[in-house]
Design an enzyme around this catalytic site. Structure first.
Site, PDB file in Angstrom:
ATOM      1  N   TYR A 152      45.047 -16.091  80.577  1.00 40.60           N
ATOM      2  CA  TYR A 152      44.521 -15.889  79.363  1.00 40.60           C
ATOM      3  C   TYR A 152      43.276 -16.591  79.325  1.00 40.60           C
ATOM      4  CZ  TYR A 152      44.979 -14.758  74.321  1.00 40.60           C
ATOM      5  OH  TYR A 152      44.811 -14.332  73.010  1.00 40.60           O
ATOM      6  N   LYS A 159      40.491 -18.513  71.282  1.00 43.76           N
ATOM      7  CA  LYS A 159      41.420 -18.526  70.071  1.00 43.76           C
ATOM      8  C   LYS A 159      41.537 -19.918  69.344  1.00 43.76           C
ATOM      9  CE  LYS A 159      43.090 -14.418  70.091  1.00 43.76           C
ATOM     10  NZ  LYS A 159      42.500 -13.389  68.911  1.00 43.76           N
TER      11      LYS A 159
HETATM   12  P1  NAD Z   1      43.565  -3.765  70.045  1.00 42.08           P
HETATM   13  O1  NAD Z   1      42.904  -3.092  71.326  1.00 42.08           O
HETATM   14  O2  NAD Z   1      44.372  -2.716  69.481  1.00 42.08           O
HETATM   15  O3  NAD Z   1      42.567  -4.268  68.983  1.00 42.08           O
HETATM   16  C1  NAD Z   1      41.543  -4.787  69.450  1.00 42.08           C
HETATM   17  C2  NAD Z   1      40.247  -4.338  68.599  1.00 42.08           C
HETATM   18  O4  NAD Z   1      38.991  -5.062  68.798  1.00 42.08           O
HETATM   19  C3  NAD Z   1      39.995  -2.901  68.985  1.00 42.08           C
HETATM   20  O5  NAD Z   1      40.057  -2.188  67.859  1.00 42.08           O
HETATM   21  C4  NAD Z   1      38.463  -2.893  69.547  1.00 42.08           C
HETATM   22  O6  NAD Z   1      37.938  -1.996  69.438  1.00 42.08           O
HETATM   23  C5  NAD Z   1      38.058  -4.136  68.582  1.00 42.08           C
HETATM   24  N1  NAD Z   1      36.680  -4.851  69.238  1.00 42.08           N
HETATM   25  C6  NAD Z   1      36.527  -5.522  70.390  1.00 42.08           C
HETATM   26  N2  NAD Z   1      35.177  -5.684  70.595  1.00 42.08           N
HETATM   27  C7  NAD Z   1      34.717  -5.364  69.509  1.00 42.08           C
HETATM   28  C8  NAD Z   1      33.279  -5.114  68.821  1.00 42.08           C
HETATM   29  N3  NAD Z   1      32.461  -5.766  69.605  1.00 42.08           N
HETATM   30  N4  NAD Z   1      32.984  -4.553  67.615  1.00 42.08           N
HETATM   31  C9  NAD Z   1      34.018  -4.164  66.954  1.00 42.08           C
HETATM   32  N5  NAD Z   1      35.270  -4.225  67.283  1.00 42.08           N
HETATM   33  C10 NAD Z   1      35.700  -4.815  68.599  1.00 42.08           C
HETATM   34  O7  NAD Z   1      44.362  -5.032  70.465  1.00 42.08           O
HETATM   35  P2  NAD Z   1      45.253  -5.939  69.612  1.00 42.08           P
HETATM   36  O8  NAD Z   1      46.223  -6.646  70.326  1.00 42.08           O
HETATM   37  O9  NAD Z   1      45.606  -5.273  68.235  1.00 42.08           O
HETATM   38  O10 NAD Z   1      44.212  -7.072  69.243  1.00 42.08           O
HETATM   39  C11 NAD Z   1      44.059  -7.242  67.814  1.00 42.08           C
HETATM   40  C12 NAD Z   1      43.859  -8.993  67.608  1.00 42.08           C
HETATM   41  O11 NAD Z   1      45.269  -9.374  67.812  1.00 42.08           O
HETATM   42  C13 NAD Z   1      43.005  -9.745  68.434  1.00 42.08           C
HETATM   43  O12 NAD Z   1      42.429 -10.829  67.818  1.00 42.08           O
HETATM   44  C14 NAD Z   1      43.896 -10.137  69.610  1.00 42.08           C
HETATM   45  O13 NAD Z   1      43.378 -11.253  70.451  1.00 42.08           O
HETATM   46  C15 NAD Z   1      45.152 -10.585  68.658  1.00 42.08           C
HETATM   47  N6  NAD Z   1      46.488 -10.613  68.863  1.00 42.08           N
HETATM   48  C16 NAD Z   1      47.138  -9.852  70.090  1.00 42.08           C
HETATM   49  C17 NAD Z   1      48.329 -10.070  70.666  1.00 42.08           C
HETATM   50  C18 NAD Z   1      48.968  -9.074  71.596  1.00 42.08           C
HETATM   51  O14 NAD Z   1      49.965  -9.470  72.371  1.00 42.08           O
HETATM   52  N7  NAD Z   1      48.659  -7.788  71.653  1.00 42.08           N
HETATM   53  C19 NAD Z   1      48.936 -11.446  70.198  1.00 42.08           C
HETATM   54  C20 NAD Z   1      48.157 -12.324  69.466  1.00 42.08           C
HETATM   55  C21 NAD Z   1      47.210 -12.018  68.985  1.00 42.08           C
END
Ligand code: NAD
Length: 261
Positions: A152, A159
């Site tokens: 990570y 984060k």
């Molecule tokens: P995801 O890939 O579906 O979403 C991430 C989004 O970030 C995408 O839509 C991407 O286009 C966007 N992004 C990245 N760079 C960007 C930029 N320059 N401008 C605009 N948008 C941008 O993945 P996700 O897992 O749904 O992630 C969403 C949030 O949830 C993130 O902050 C991630 O760290 C967090 N999260 C995810 C998990 C997991 O296990 N998937 C767990 C905890 C937290």
């Protein structure tokens, strides 16, 4: 959430946490707009947006002018009752090597997109949030902010900064009636998460060791978000709420059969 209007940023496809939240908010009666990073992702996001009658806006958060245009499009005149920031980015190389090898541009890029964008978006939308009598901003974090997970790396540091940013924004904007919180989600198989090696193994271990003993659903995350976005949580700000099936409680991730030996 009937009568509430909000913007959800970060929909890449139907697995995105942003989509789970947007759908739950729409089902709870909110009028939702969606923002996607670029035209390529808009192809996947458009049918989702149409299914909840949400306007779709393209915005790369690395571009201040694009953030300004987004604010013009969704918040020029009316009130914005909620903003969901579900965005993160780190170069793949930063998530595959050793943490000590984190590069300066890799560190800066991860913190810029995953953390600073929350400040930039919130600031750009402040006039619209101020017009609301129930404004709520949420972002998405992960337990990697406070515990170490393999690979990570810089995203864990990002984060941690994101959670601190939530507290500072909450303190700054609270006097204006604007609340800021984070949901710390358990692991989901999304586009971004697939960039972290070992996610499948983490999810398999979590299924066996977390108190709820199962994967979470996007609907569960969405409903927790609806709580934070609605007036039901009006006394809560600056908080990080764990929606992870109890992952954060677990000390050693030893499967139950291993613990008996
Ligand atoms: P995801 O890939 O579906 O979403 C991430 C989004 O970030 C995408 O839509 C991407 O286009 C966007 N992004 C990245 N760079 C960007 C930029 N320059 N401008 C605009 N948008 C941008 O993945 P996700 O897992 O749904 O992630 C969403 C949030 O949830 C993130 O902050 C991630 O760290 C967090 N999260 C995810 C998990 C997991 O296990 N998937 C767990 C905890 C937290």
């Amino acid at each position: 959430m009937t009568g509430s209007t909000g913007l959800v940023v970060g929909v890449a496809n139907e697995r995105s946490l942003a989509w789970g939240i947007a759908r739950a908010a729409a089902e709870a009666g909110a009028r939702v707009s969606l923002a996607v990073q670029n035209e390529r992702l808009a192809i996947h996001a458009r049918p989702l947006a149409e299914s909840i009658a949400a306007p779709l806006v393209v915005c790369d958060l690395a571009d201040d002018q694009a953030v300004g245009r987004l604010a013009e499009q969704v918040g020029a005149t009316g009130a914005l009752d909620f903003l969901v920031h579900a965005v993160a980015f780190a170069e793949r190389a930063e998530l595959t090597g050793r943490f000590v090898e984190t590069s300066r541009p890799g560190f800066a890029g991860a913190v810029d997109i995953s953390v600073y964008s929350l400040i930039a978006l919130t600031r750009a939308l402040l006039p619209a949030l101020r017009r609301s009598d129930r404004a709520s901003v949420i972002t998405l974090s992960f337990l990697g902010a406070t515990r170490v997970f393999p690979h990570y790396n810089v995203m864990g540091v990002a984060k941690a900064a994101l959670e601190a940013t939530v507290r500072y924004l909450a303190a700054d904007l609270g006097p204006e009636g604007i609340r800021v919180n984070a949901l710390s989600a358990g692991p989901f198989r999304t586009l971004s998460a697939s960039g972290v090696p070992g996610l499948r193994a983490l999810m398999a271990a979590a299924r066996q060791t977390i108190p709820l003993r199962r994967d979470l659903t996007l609907a569960e995350l969405g409903e927790a978000a609806v709580f934070l976005l609605s007036s039901a949580s009006r006394g809560i700000t600056g908080e990080v709420i764990q929606v992870d099936g109890g992952l954060h409680l677990v000390g050693a991730a030893v499967p139950p059969e291993g613990a008996e030996r």
